[in-house]
Write a protein that holds these residues in place. Structure first.
Motif, mmCIF file in Angstrom:
data_model
loop_
_atom_site.group_PDB
_atom_site.id
_atom_site.type_symbol
_atom_site.label_atom_id
_atom_site.label_comp_id
_atom_site.label_asym_id
_atom_site.label_seq_id
_atom_site.Cartn_x
_atom_site.Cartn_y
_atom_site.Cartn_z
ATOM 1 N N THR A 237 -17.780 -1.291 -8.882
ATOM 2 C CA THR A 237 -16.531 -1.605 -8.172
ATOM 3 C C THR A 237 -15.599 -0.914 -8.922
ATOM 4 O OG1 THR A 237 -15.118 -3.583 -7.440
ATOM 5 C CG2 THR A 237 -16.164 -3.583 -9.747
ATOM 6 N N ALA A 238 -14.324 -0.824 -8.364
ATOM 7 C CA ALA A 238 -13.250 -0.225 -9.155
ATOM 8 C C ALA A 238 -11.797 -1.282 -8.533
ATOM 9 C CB ALA A 238 -12.883 1.105 -8.883
ATOM 10 N N ASP A 239 -10.907 -1.073 -9.476
ATOM 11 C CA ASP A 239 -9.807 -1.806 -9.279
ATOM 12 C C ASP A 239 -8.998 -1.106 -8.030
ATOM 13 O OD1 ASP A 239 -10.085 -3.289 -11.267
ATOM 14 O OD2 ASP A 239 -8.870 -2.121 -12.674
ATOM 15 N N TRP A 240 -9.124 0.020 -7.305
ATOM 16 C CA TRP A 240 -8.540 0.555 -6.421
ATOM 17 C C TRP A 240 -9.308 0.787 -5.005
ATOM 18 C CZ3 TRP A 240 -11.615 4.680 -5.387
ATOM 19 C CH2 TRP A 240 -12.507 5.047 -6.300
ATOM 20 N N THR A 241 -10.447 0.066 -4.899
ATOM 21 C CA THR A 241 -11.261 -0.171 -3.947
ATOM 22 C C THR A 241 -11.012 -1.249 -3.123
ATOM 23 O OG1 THR A 241 -13.127 -1.160 -5.002
ATOM 24 C CG2 THR A 241 -13.195 1.180 -4.883
ATOM 25 N N ALA A 242 -11.677 -1.097 -1.665
ATOM 26 C CA ALA A 242 -11.069 -2.335 -0.724
ATOM 27 C C ALA A 242 -12.054 -3.767 -1.190
ATOM 28 C CB ALA A 242 -11.753 -1.786 0.753
ATOM 29 N N PHE A 243 -13.161 -3.500 -1.721
ATOM 30 C CA PHE A 243 -13.931 -4.708 -2.124
ATOM 31 C C PHE A 243 -13.852 -4.742 -3.616
ATOM 32 C CE2 PHE A 243 -16.713 -4.343 1.893
ATOM 33 C CZ PHE A 243 -16.160 -5.147 2.417
ATOM 34 N N GLN A 244 -13.465 -5.795 -4.057
ATOM 35 C CA GLN A 244 -13.442 -5.995 -5.654
ATOM 36 C C GLN A 244 -14.658 -6.993 -5.627
ATOM 37 O OE1 GLN A 244 -11.101 -4.741 -7.882
ATOM 38 N NE2 GLN A 244 -10.524 -3.466 -6.070
ATOM 39 N N THR A 245 -15.560 -6.604 -6.362
ATOM 40 C CA THR A 245 -17.005 -7.545 -6.491
ATOM 41 C C THR A 245 -17.196 -7.622 -7.860
ATOM 42 O OG1 THR A 245 -18.434 -5.641 -6.387
ATOM 43 C CG2 THR A 245 -17.662 -6.263 -4.339
ATOM 44 N N HIS A 246 -18.177 -8.749 -7.929
ATOM 45 C CA HIS A 246 -18.959 -8.907 -9.237
ATOM 46 C C HIS A 246 -20.036 -7.854 -9.165
ATOM 47 C CE1 HIS A 246 -16.776 -12.234 -10.522
ATOM 48 N NE2 HIS A 246 -16.661 -13.033 -9.556
ATOM 49 N N SER A 247 -19.853 -6.649 -9.528
ATOM 50 C CA SER A 247 -20.959 -5.659 -9.530
ATOM 51 C C SER A 247 -21.500 -5.484 -10.751
ATOM 52 C CB SER A 247 -20.308 -4.249 -9.006
ATOM 53 O OG SER A 247 -19.222 -3.843 -9.751
ATOM 54 N N ILE A 248 -22.546 -4.788 -10.903
ATOM 55 C CA ILE A 248 -23.138 -4.670 -12.281
ATOM 56 C C ILE A 248 -22.157 -3.634 -13.216
ATOM 57 C CG2 ILE A 248 -24.882 -3.314 -13.627
ATOM 58 C CD1 ILE A 248 -26.784 -4.126 -11.203
ATOM 59 N N LEU A 249 -21.503 -2.727 -12.629
ATOM 60 C CA LEU A 249 -20.686 -1.762 -13.301
ATOM 61 C C LEU A 249 -19.320 -1.662 -12.809
ATOM 62 C CD1 LEU A 249 -23.040 1.510 -13.648
ATOM 63 C CD2 LEU A 249 -22.535 -0.349 -15.559
ATOM 64 N N LYS A 250 -18.248 -1.473 -13.596
ATOM 65 C CA LYS A 250 -16.968 -1.212 -12.943
ATOM 66 C C LYS A 250 -16.559 0.325 -13.578
ATOM 67 C CE LYS A 250 -12.116 -3.152 -12.993
ATOM 68 N NZ LYS A 250 -11.382 -4.263 -13.582
ATOM 69 N N ASP A 251 -15.998 1.040 -12.430
ATOM 70 C CA ASP A 251 -15.652 2.494 -12.761
ATOM 71 C C ASP A 251 -14.127 2.346 -13.070
ATOM 72 O OD1 ASP A 251 -14.861 5.032 -12.269
ATOM 73 O OD2 ASP A 251 -15.723 5.447 -10.524
ATOM 74 N N VAL A 252 -13.725 2.913 -14.253
ATOM 75 C CA VAL A 252 -12.650 2.906 -14.832
ATOM 76 C C VAL A 252 -12.008 4.399 -14.808
ATOM 77 C CG1 VAL A 252 -12.650 0.701 -16.140
ATOM 78 C CG2 VAL A 252 -13.294 2.854 -17.030
ATOM 79 N N SER A 253 -12.680 5.227 -14.252
ATOM 80 C CA SER A 253 -11.958 6.524 -14.058
ATOM 81 C C SER A 253 -11.017 6.726 -13.185
ATOM 82 C CB SER A 253 -13.213 7.707 -14.088
ATOM 83 O OG SER A 253 -13.830 7.421 -12.725
ATOM 84 N N GLU A 254 -10.272 7.768 -13.023
ATOM 85 C CA GLU A 254 -9.286 8.297 -12.112
ATOM 86 C C GLU A 254 -10.163 9.148 -11.276
ATOM 87 O OE1 GLU A 254 -6.073 7.530 -11.283
ATOM 88 O OE2 GLU A 254 -6.462 5.891 -12.828
ATOM 89 N N PRO A 255 -10.249 8.674 -9.907
ATOM 90 C CA PRO A 255 -10.970 9.477 -9.067
ATOM 91 C C PRO A 255 -10.257 10.935 -8.691
ATOM 92 C CG PRO A 255 -9.853 7.593 -7.858
ATOM 93 C CD PRO A 255 -9.531 7.249 -9.285
ATOM 94 N N SER A 256 -10.906 11.748 -8.698
ATOM 95 C CA SER A 256 -10.631 13.028 -8.234
ATOM 96 C C SER A 256 -10.523 13.399 -6.702
ATOM 97 C CB SER A 256 -11.231 14.392 -8.837
ATOM 98 O OG SER A 256 -12.467 14.336 -8.437
ATOM 99 N N GLY A 257 -11.594 12.802 -6.162
ATOM 100 C CA GLY A 257 -11.564 12.713 -4.789
ATOM 101 C C GLY A 257 -12.429 14.040 -4.034
ATOM 102 N N SER A 258 -12.113 15.007 -4.403
ATOM 103 C CA SER A 258 -12.787 16.213 -3.894
ATOM 104 C C SER A 258 -14.183 16.205 -4.125
ATOM 105 C CB SER A 258 -12.273 17.619 -4.455
ATOM 106 O OG SER A 258 -12.262 17.553 -5.809
ATOM 107 N N PHE A 259 -14.805 16.212 -5.157
ATOM 108 C CA PHE A 259 -16.231 16.152 -5.535
ATOM 109 C C PHE A 259 -16.736 14.977 -4.835
ATOM 110 C CE2 PHE A 259 -19.824 14.862 -7.904
ATOM 111 C CZ PHE A 259 -20.684 15.853 -7.722
ATOM 112 N N GLU A 260 -16.345 13.921 -4.861
ATOM 113 C CA GLU A 260 -16.906 12.679 -4.313
ATOM 114 C C GLU A 260 -16.885 13.231 -2.697
ATOM 115 O OE1 GLU A 260 -14.629 12.453 -6.119
ATOM 116 O OE2 GLU A 260 -14.863 10.882 -7.874
ATOM 117 N N ILE A 261 -16.327 13.842 -1.737
ATOM 118 C CA ILE A 261 -16.028 14.034 -0.578
ATOM 119 C C ILE A 261 -17.331 15.132 -0.297
ATOM 120 C CG2 ILE A 261 -14.727 15.075 1.451
ATOM 121 C CD1 ILE A 261 -12.507 13.472 -0.023
ATOM 122 N N ILE A 262 -17.170 16.330 -1.192
ATOM 123 C CA ILE A 262 -17.909 17.460 -0.579
ATOM 124 C C ILE A 262 -19.266 17.165 -0.983
ATOM 125 C CG2 ILE A 262 -18.459 19.789 -1.673
ATOM 126 C CD1 ILE A 262 -15.472 20.059 -2.392
#
Length: 296
Positions: A237-262
């Motif tokens: 999960t991450a603070d900037w996603t639509a779903f805030q969940t009790h997931s195993i991990l939390k992403d605290v990085s700043e998303p770049s967008g391009s790599f995750e899309i390409i």
């Protein structure tokens, strides 16, 4: 044939568009009212009031319940069988659903592990056993219902309706994919990453449309979509996603967008299409994706 079988039913073509149009209008209204509003702040406030799991249920439950509305509308109003909305086969192929689910779930788990191993500083361990187990129970029930609602609405009802009206495979394939992508415009991810993420949403819609048309049914799309949302919500999960969940991990990085899309759109999805095509022996790609639909 999945699209051609609409000729078996005598429903008024308008009926195929009532639910998709109503849903998209609701999305547009939501988008208009959310303009200028900090959606993350709204989500945070909701979490403070009802907790993470409570906020998750309130956000996803309407879409989950929507699946039963679609089924009711198709069965009672359109007088069409749920099987014919799902597949061109005589019965729903659950093996296809589970294979697609576990294939994409496995790939998602491996990619998440690799991302964590390469850059562990981008994640913090968010695992709280009791809260996670409660969320796991809720997610297993609600998320597949939510993803199935979207598949039956866009790749099912809307795609078959467009086939009936336009007799064009290309339009029946492209329009639901574009509308599926635009449905996500109000997501907080769009604000955080930027409009470029719409390429991912529309690209995913195109991928799911190809699965549906080439395989003559929704089964592979149902399995993939459920795995994508469920496993993703359970793992990270991450603070900037639509779903805030009790997931195993939390992403605290700043998303770049391009790599995750390409990566998924131009690399992983084509590889998956190749795998599915070999397993299920898909042929006549050009005709199935761009040809004319024979409803005579």
């Amino acid at each position: 044939m999945y699209l051609e079988q609409v000729k078996k039913f005598t429903s008024n073509p308008i009926l195929y568009f009532v639910l998709p149009v109503a849903f998209l209008l609701l999305m547009i209204v939501n988008y208009v009212f959310s303009m200028g509003v900090d959606s993350n702040a709204v989500i945070d406030q909701l979490i403070q009031q009802v907790g993470v799991n409570g906020a998750f249920v309130l956000m996803i439950a309407p879409l989950s319940i929507g699946l039963f509305l679609v089924w009711f509308w198709v069965k009672v109003i359109q007088r069409q069988s749920i099987t014919s909305l799902t597949t061109s086969r005589k019965k729903v192929d659950f093996k296809r659903i589970f294979f697609s689910f576990f294939l994409w779930a496995s790939i998602t788990i491996v990619m998440t592990y690799i991302a964590y191993a390469i850059e562990p500083e981008n994640f913090v361990v968010n695992f709280k056993p009791k809260k996670f187990l409660l969320f796991l129970g809720l997610a297993i029930i609600l998320i597949p219902l939510q993803t199935s609602f979207e598949e039956y609405l866009f790749r099912g009802n809307l795609m078959q309706g467009l086939a009936l009206v336009t007799k064009s495979r290309l339009l029946s394939f492209l329009l639901p994919a574009i509308l599926f992508g635009l449905m996500h415009m109000a997501n907080p991810e769009v604000v955080k990453i930027g409009p470029i993420i719409m390429m991912y949403y529309i690209g995913t819609g195109l991928f799911l449309g190809i699965l549906t048309i080439m395989d003559e049914g929704l089964e592979l799309a149902l399995g993939f979509h459920a795995a994508n949302n469920l496993i993703g919500a359970l793992l990270v999960t991450a603070d900037w996603t639509a779903f805030q969940t009790h997931s195993i991990l939390k992403d605290v990085s700043e998303p770049s967008g391009s790599f995750e899309i390409i990566l998924p759109i131009f690399v992983i999805f084509p590889i998956l299409l190749f795998i599915f095509s070999k397993i299920y022996k898909w042929k006549n790609w050009k005709q199935k994706l761009t040809g004319t639909i024979d409803l005579n």
